[in-house]
Scaffold this motif. Structure first.
Motif, PDB file in Angstrom:
ATOM      1  N   LEU A  46       3.570   0.221  -3.519  1.00  0.00           N
ATOM      2  CA  LEU A  46       4.831   0.324  -2.643  1.00  0.00           C
ATOM      3  C   LEU A  46       4.967   1.961  -2.710  1.00  0.00           C
ATOM      4  CD1 LEU A  46       7.180  -0.571  -0.831  1.00  0.00           C
ATOM      5  CD2 LEU A  46       8.572  -0.605  -2.997  1.00  0.00           C
ATOM      6  N   LEU A  47       5.293   2.520  -3.944  1.00  0.00           N
ATOM      7  CA  LEU A  47       5.290   3.884  -4.169  1.00  0.00           C
ATOM      8  C   LEU A  47       4.218   4.706  -3.413  1.00  0.00           C
ATOM      9  CD1 LEU A  47       6.840   4.048  -7.621  1.00  0.00           C
ATOM     10  CD2 LEU A  47       7.990   4.420  -5.565  1.00  0.00           C
ATOM     11  N   HIS A  48       2.918   4.271  -3.602  1.00  0.00           N
ATOM     12  CA  HIS A  48       1.771   5.024  -3.007  1.00  0.00           C
ATOM     13  C   HIS A  48       1.739   4.948  -1.456  1.00  0.00           C
ATOM     14  CE1 HIS A  48      -2.181   6.017  -2.460  1.00  0.00           C
ATOM     15  NE2 HIS A  48      -2.277   5.315  -1.480  1.00  0.00           N
ATOM     16  N   LEU A  49       2.180   4.147  -0.829  1.00  0.00           N
ATOM     17  CA  LEU A  49       2.293   4.239   0.459  1.00  0.00           C
ATOM     18  C   LEU A  49       3.450   5.103   1.144  1.00  0.00           C
ATOM     19  CD1 LEU A  49       1.826   0.432   1.552  1.00  0.00           C
ATOM     20  CD2 LEU A  49       0.324   2.128   1.863  1.00  0.00           C
ATOM     21  N   ILE A  50       4.738   4.985   0.310  1.00  0.00           N
ATOM     22  CA  ILE A  50       5.758   5.805   0.839  1.00  0.00           C
ATOM     23  C   ILE A  50       5.293   7.056   0.708  1.00  0.00           C
ATOM     24  CG2 ILE A  50       7.998   6.605  -0.192  1.00  0.00           C
ATOM     25  CD1 ILE A  50       8.699   3.797  -0.863  1.00  0.00           C
ATOM     26  N   ALA A  51       4.413   7.561  -0.349  1.00  0.00           N
ATOM     27  CA  ALA A  51       3.874   8.993  -0.712  1.00  0.00           C
ATOM     28  C   ALA A  51       3.114   9.529   0.516  1.00  0.00           C
ATOM     29  CB  ALA A  51       3.227   9.033  -2.110  1.00  0.00           C
ATOM     30  N   LYS A  52       2.238   8.494   1.075  1.00  0.00           N
ATOM     31  CA  LYS A  52       1.410   8.646   2.268  1.00  0.00           C
ATOM     32  C   LYS A  52       2.035   8.776   3.615  1.00  0.00           C
ATOM     33  CE  LYS A  52      -2.425   8.873  -0.265  1.00  0.00           C
ATOM     34  NZ  LYS A  52      -3.041  10.167  -0.444  1.00  0.00           N
ATOM     35  N   MET A  53       3.382   8.456   3.735  1.00  0.00           N
ATOM     36  CA  MET A  53       4.176   8.675   4.850  1.00  0.00           C
ATOM     37  C   MET A  53       4.036  10.080   5.692  1.00  0.00           C
ATOM     38  SD  MET A  53       7.276   6.099   4.069  1.00  0.00           S
ATOM     39  CE  MET A  53       7.668   5.176   5.776  1.00  0.00           C
ATOM     40  N   ARG A  54       3.779  10.179   6.769  1.00  0.00           N
ATOM     41  CA  ARG A  54       3.914  11.540   7.537  1.00  0.00           C
ATOM     42  C   ARG A  54       5.392  11.839   7.418  1.00  0.00           C
ATOM     43  NH1 ARG A  54      -0.065  13.322  10.594  1.00  0.00           N
ATOM     44  NH2 ARG A  54      -1.202  11.408  10.859  1.00  0.00           N
TER      45      ARG A  54
ATOM     46  N   ILE B 156      12.951   2.075  -8.498  1.00  0.00           N
ATOM     47  CA  ILE B 156      12.161   2.115  -7.036  1.00  0.00           C
ATOM     48  C   ILE B 156      12.847   1.672  -5.793  1.00  0.00           C
ATOM     49  CG2 ILE B 156      10.067   1.254  -5.983  1.00  0.00           C
ATOM     50  CD1 ILE B 156       8.835   1.149  -9.059  1.00  0.00           C
ATOM     51  N   ARG B 157      13.627   0.612  -6.061  1.00  0.00           N
ATOM     52  CA  ARG B 157      14.418  -0.138  -5.037  1.00  0.00           C
ATOM     53  C   ARG B 157      15.632   0.703  -4.888  1.00  0.00           C
ATOM     54  NH1 ARG B 157      13.722  -5.059  -8.180  1.00  0.00           N
ATOM     55  NH2 ARG B 157      15.488  -4.685  -9.401  1.00  0.00           N
ATOM     56  N   ARG B 158      16.026   1.483  -5.486  1.00  0.00           N
ATOM     57  CA  ARG B 158      17.299   2.429  -5.435  1.00  0.00           C
ATOM     58  C   ARG B 158      16.791   3.489  -4.520  1.00  0.00           C
ATOM     59  NH1 ARG B 158      20.828   5.595 -10.159  1.00  0.00           N
ATOM     60  NH2 ARG B 158      21.951   6.528  -8.543  1.00  0.00           N
ATOM     61  N   TYR B 159      15.491   3.905  -4.692  1.00  0.00           N
ATOM     62  CA  TYR B 159      14.877   5.398  -4.014  1.00  0.00           C
ATOM     63  C   TYR B 159      14.560   4.716  -2.588  1.00  0.00           C
ATOM     64  CZ  TYR B 159      11.590   8.711  -2.558  1.00  0.00           C
ATOM     65  OH  TYR B 159      11.011   9.913  -1.874  1.00  0.00           O
ATOM     66  N   VAL B 160      14.195   3.551  -2.514  1.00  0.00           N
ATOM     67  CA  VAL B 160      13.675   3.095  -1.185  1.00  0.00           C
ATOM     68  C   VAL B 160      14.941   2.864  -0.415  1.00  0.00           C
ATOM     69  CG1 VAL B 160      12.783   0.809   0.166  1.00  0.00           C
ATOM     70  CG2 VAL B 160      11.650   1.949  -1.849  1.00  0.00           C
ATOM     71  N   LEU B 161      15.983   2.236  -0.848  1.00  0.00           N
ATOM     72  CA  LEU B 161      17.243   2.221  -0.177  1.00  0.00           C
ATOM     73  C   LEU B 161      18.299   3.351   0.048  1.00  0.00           C
ATOM     74  CD1 LEU B 161      17.885  -1.530  -1.720  1.00  0.00           C
ATOM     75  CD2 LEU B 161      17.746  -1.098   0.574  1.00  0.00           C
ATOM     76  N   GLU B 162      18.514   4.175  -1.023  1.00  0.00           N
ATOM     77  CA  GLU B 162      19.214   5.436  -0.892  1.00  0.00           C
ATOM     78  C   GLU B 162      18.575   6.157   0.050  1.00  0.00           C
ATOM     79  OE1 GLU B 162      20.380   6.561  -4.579  1.00  0.00           O
ATOM     80  OE2 GLU B 162      21.858   5.151  -5.015  1.00  0.00           O
ATOM     81  N   ASN B 163      17.237   6.106   0.422  1.00  0.00           N
ATOM     82  CA  ASN B 163      16.567   7.010   1.350  1.00  0.00           C
ATOM     83  C   ASN B 163      16.451   6.396   2.584  1.00  0.00           C
ATOM     84  OD1 ASN B 163      15.799   9.686  -0.165  1.00  0.00           O
ATOM     85  ND2 ASN B 163      15.395   8.115  -1.565  1.00  0.00           N
TER      86      ASN B 163
ATOM     87  N   TYR C  54       6.610 -12.162   0.559  1.00  0.00           N
ATOM     88  CA  TYR C  54       7.628 -11.264   1.471  1.00  0.00           C
ATOM     89  C   TYR C  54       6.964 -10.138   2.104  1.00  0.00           C
ATOM     90  CZ  TYR C  54      10.870 -14.154  -1.107  1.00  0.00           C
ATOM     91  OH  TYR C  54      11.555 -15.329  -1.655  1.00  0.00           O
ATOM     92  N   VAL C  55       6.987 -10.069   3.286  1.00  0.00           N
ATOM     93  CA  VAL C  55       6.533  -8.776   4.153  1.00  0.00           C
ATOM     94  C   VAL C  55       7.599  -7.927   4.021  1.00  0.00           C
ATOM     95  CG1 VAL C  55       5.653  -7.850   6.083  1.00  0.00           C
ATOM     96  CG2 VAL C  55       4.944 -10.096   5.440  1.00  0.00           C
ATOM     97  N   TRP C  56       7.403  -6.459   3.572  1.00  0.00           N
ATOM     98  CA  TRP C  56       8.446  -5.447   3.656  1.00  0.00           C
ATOM     99  C   TRP C  56       8.165  -4.500   4.740  1.00  0.00           C
ATOM    100  CZ3 TRP C  56      11.267  -3.415  -1.271  1.00  0.00           C
ATOM    101  CH2 TRP C  56      11.499  -4.262  -2.099  1.00  0.00           C
ATOM    102  N   VAL C  57       9.015  -4.195   5.631  1.00  0.00           N
ATOM    103  CA  VAL C  57       8.526  -3.151   6.735  1.00  0.00           C
ATOM    104  C   VAL C  57       9.428  -1.960   6.396  1.00  0.00           C
ATOM    105  CG1 VAL C  57       8.719  -2.697   9.129  1.00  0.00           C
ATOM    106  CG2 VAL C  57       8.533  -5.163   8.309  1.00  0.00           C
ATOM    107  N   VAL C  58       8.579  -0.799   6.156  1.00  0.00           N
ATOM    108  CA  VAL C  58       9.241   0.356   5.571  1.00  0.00           C
ATOM    109  C   VAL C  58       8.954   1.433   6.530  1.00  0.00           C
ATOM    110  CG1 VAL C  58       9.353   1.803   3.704  1.00  0.00           C
ATOM    111  CG2 VAL C  58       8.877  -0.571   3.204  1.00  0.00           C
TER     112      VAL C  58
END
Length: 580
Positions: free
Chosen positions: A326-334, A364-371, A393-397
């Motif tokens: 999950l963190l790896h994908l977040i780091a790959k976001m344009r 990690i959840r905190r980072y995802v939600l607070e951002n 569960y499918v997370w859409v980020v």
């Protein structure tokens, strides 16, 4: 020939191998030969032109590669005058000729057979005097693109891998994801961009860090081709399993994708695309698999690079590495300023709630939600995957939420949307029908709360609804006479000392005032208590099932009594009948 008949035909090769190979070894032979025959059929039409062009370019001393690639229009070629049908015409030299034929492939295609360790399997087949029979069997099967399209070929590969995984007690789910789950995920990441994706000549990138055999990337490409034939989706991926990597690479090669974009290796310790950012991403990382093998590399990146690396927000416990993906994908976001990204990732229930405030998972959840990165979570039915029956569960980020989604998270309970499969495949007993995929996509797209059969299936929350503060509640230490013990020096001088045996914690919702909560919930039961504010921690959890729980009142006691009386009366009658 339909896909199941095709799979059965290829599977029949196993009959030839029985006795000389263990069941768990069948795939090492059948999978590379299936790929070889597919490439053989794909190149057949252009083979004469390739050989003629090769001879011409060798005369002039020019590098023939760009000319040969232009002729095949496939991103690969083969310069050997041989093919499988010619190979079986010379039984006495089948081994040497097969090696020569494989060596004639362009480097990208040749690498596929190296990952399969094909030469070792050929040698073993030759020693068992089976090489000619196996080669002949595959030379008979028609895998031309006009007979078996790319989509069907992908299904064949998946079916074969699933079967080999079952007989060798491997987890098939590590290799691929059910196609209907992928279709749902693709719908969810593309639906809000339909207008952009329908423009002529649009080019977008998609990435899967756990690519398996390439199913997610293939279906994403099919979706875009259906909606906009003029659009171009450039695919990127990485895969750890050599056989899955080889099949993914073969699939991409045939579909004219740049196979250099498919990296080999462990994504967590050796990022195959270290500086790349992507428009869309999809992933189904392994569930509940420990990351001890890569722990040193991951911890080093976390500690040395912090937020400049991939794992800045925190590290989950070593027993489950799915949140690292999950963190790896977040780091790959344009970056949002460059158009942003959206991705879908399949996770089990653990990342929703495992770990208290301050733990790696909670951070990690905190980072995802607070951002404000989490758009939605879709709860799937159980028994959907080949290797596990657990809830998923499918997370859409996304870092480019539409205005109406900002600060919000949508939870969709699709656990009741399924149909029973006619035949179970491993742990997979249920599947999503097209109607279910359409319904889930519609609910997500409309971003509304919804009910079905008087039960909620879609709910919308503020990001802060999932946050809480864990407060530490202290009570005074007392001496044998019951008198409160006070501190004697420093900051604690004159202050009541805490009794560690009476220490307790309370989780206060983030939206609640801590002092008001304390006065309301704690002081009435412990008037001498106080909060140690220095120990307060902020945590986040997503209690998905709790938000969809519907209380069912128990039946009236009189109804239960009447039912019990009926049963006991029936038993009494049976006893009478026996004693008569």
């Amino acid at each position: 020939m339909n896909q199941s008949a095709l799979s059965a035909f290829i599977w029949s090769v196993a009959d030839l191998l029985r006795g000389d190979f263990k069941q768990s070894e069948y795939g090492r032979v059948i999978l590379p030969f299936t790929v070889l025959r597919r490439l053989d059929c794909v190149l057949e039409a252009t083979k004469p032109a390739v050989l003629a062009e090769l001879a011409e370019r060798e005369k002039t001393g020019l590098n023939p590669e760009p000319f040969l690639l232009r002729i095949t229009d496939r991103g690969f070629y083969n310069t050997s005058p041989l093919d499988l049908k010619k190979l079986v015409g010379d039984p006495d030299h089948i081994r040497e000729n097969l090696f020569s034929y494989v060596q004639g492939f362009s480097p990208a295609a040749r690498d596929i057979f190296e990952r399969f360790e094909f030469h070792a399997q050929v040698d073993r087949l030759a020693k068992a005097k089976l090489l000619y029979q196996v080669t002949e069997r595959f030379a008979q099967i028609d895998l031309h693109p006009g007979v078996v399209d790319n989509h069907q070929m992908g299904l064949v590969f998946e079916e074969l891998i699933r079967r080999f995984a079952e007989i060798s007690n491997e987890t098939a789910g590590e290799h691929f994801t059910p196609r209907e789950v992928i279709r749902l995920m693709v719908n969810l990441i593309f639906i809000e961009d339909d207008e952009v994706l329908s423009k002529p000549g649009v080019v977008r990138t998609i990435y899967d860090p756990t690519a398996g055999t390439g199913g997610m990337l293939s279906i994403a490409g099919e979706y875009l081709a259906e909606h906009n034939p003029e659009a171009r989706l450039t695919v990127f991926g990485q895969e750890l399993n050599p056989e899955s990597y080889a099949i993914c690479k073969a699939d991409m090669l045939i579909k004219d994708q740049d196979v250099a974009n498919i990296a080999f290796g462990n994504t967590l310790s050796e990022d195959g695309h270290p500086h790349a950012k992507f428009d869309y991403m999809l992933s189904n990382p392994p569930f509940g698999v420990e990351w001890k093998k890569v722990e040193k590399a991951v911890r080093d990146e976390h500690e040395k690079l912090g937020y400049n690396g991939r794992f800045g927000p925190g590290l989950p416990r070593v027993s489950d590495g799915s949140m690292l993906f999950l963190l790896h994908l977040i780091a790959k976001m344009r970056p949002a300023a460059d158009g942003g990204s959206r991705f879908g990732i399949v996770l089990n229930g653990s990342p929703l709630f495992t770990g208290g405030a301050g733990s790696g998972e909670s951070e990690i959840r905190r980072y995802v939600l607070e951002n404000d990165l989490l758009e939605a979570i879709v709860g799937l039915p159980t028994d959907m995957f080949y290797n596990t029956g657990i809830a998923t569960y499918v997370w859409v980020v996304s870092n480019r939420k539409p205005a109406h989604r900002k600060g919000k998270v949508q939870l969709i309970d699709a656990s009741g949307m399924w149909q029973k499969m006619r035949k179970s495949l491993g742990s997979k007993r249920k599947e999503l029908a097209d109607a279910h995929i359409d319904e889930i996509t519609r609910i997500f797209g409309q971003f509304v709360e919804a009910e079905q059969d008087d039960k909620p299936i879609s709910r919308i929350f503020d990001n802060a609804d999932f946050g809480y503060r864990t407060i530490t509640v202290e009570r005074p230490l007392r001496d044998e006479a019951g008198k409160i013990v006070l501190g004697e020096r420093g900051k604690q001088k004159g202050k009541p000392q805490p009794d560690t045996s009476l220490r307790d914690t309370e989780n206060v919702p983030l939206k609640d005032d801590v002092e008001a909560y304390f006065r309301r919930e704690v002081l009435p039961h412990a008037p001498d208590a106080w909060i140690d504010h220095e120990k307060t921690k902020v945590g986040y959890e997503i209690p998905f099932n709790r938000h969809f729980y519907v209380f069912k009142p128990p039946r009236p006691l009189a109804e239960i009594d009447a039912e019990l009386k009926q049963v006991t009366d029936r038993i009494v009658e049976m006893i009478r009948g026996l004693s008569a």
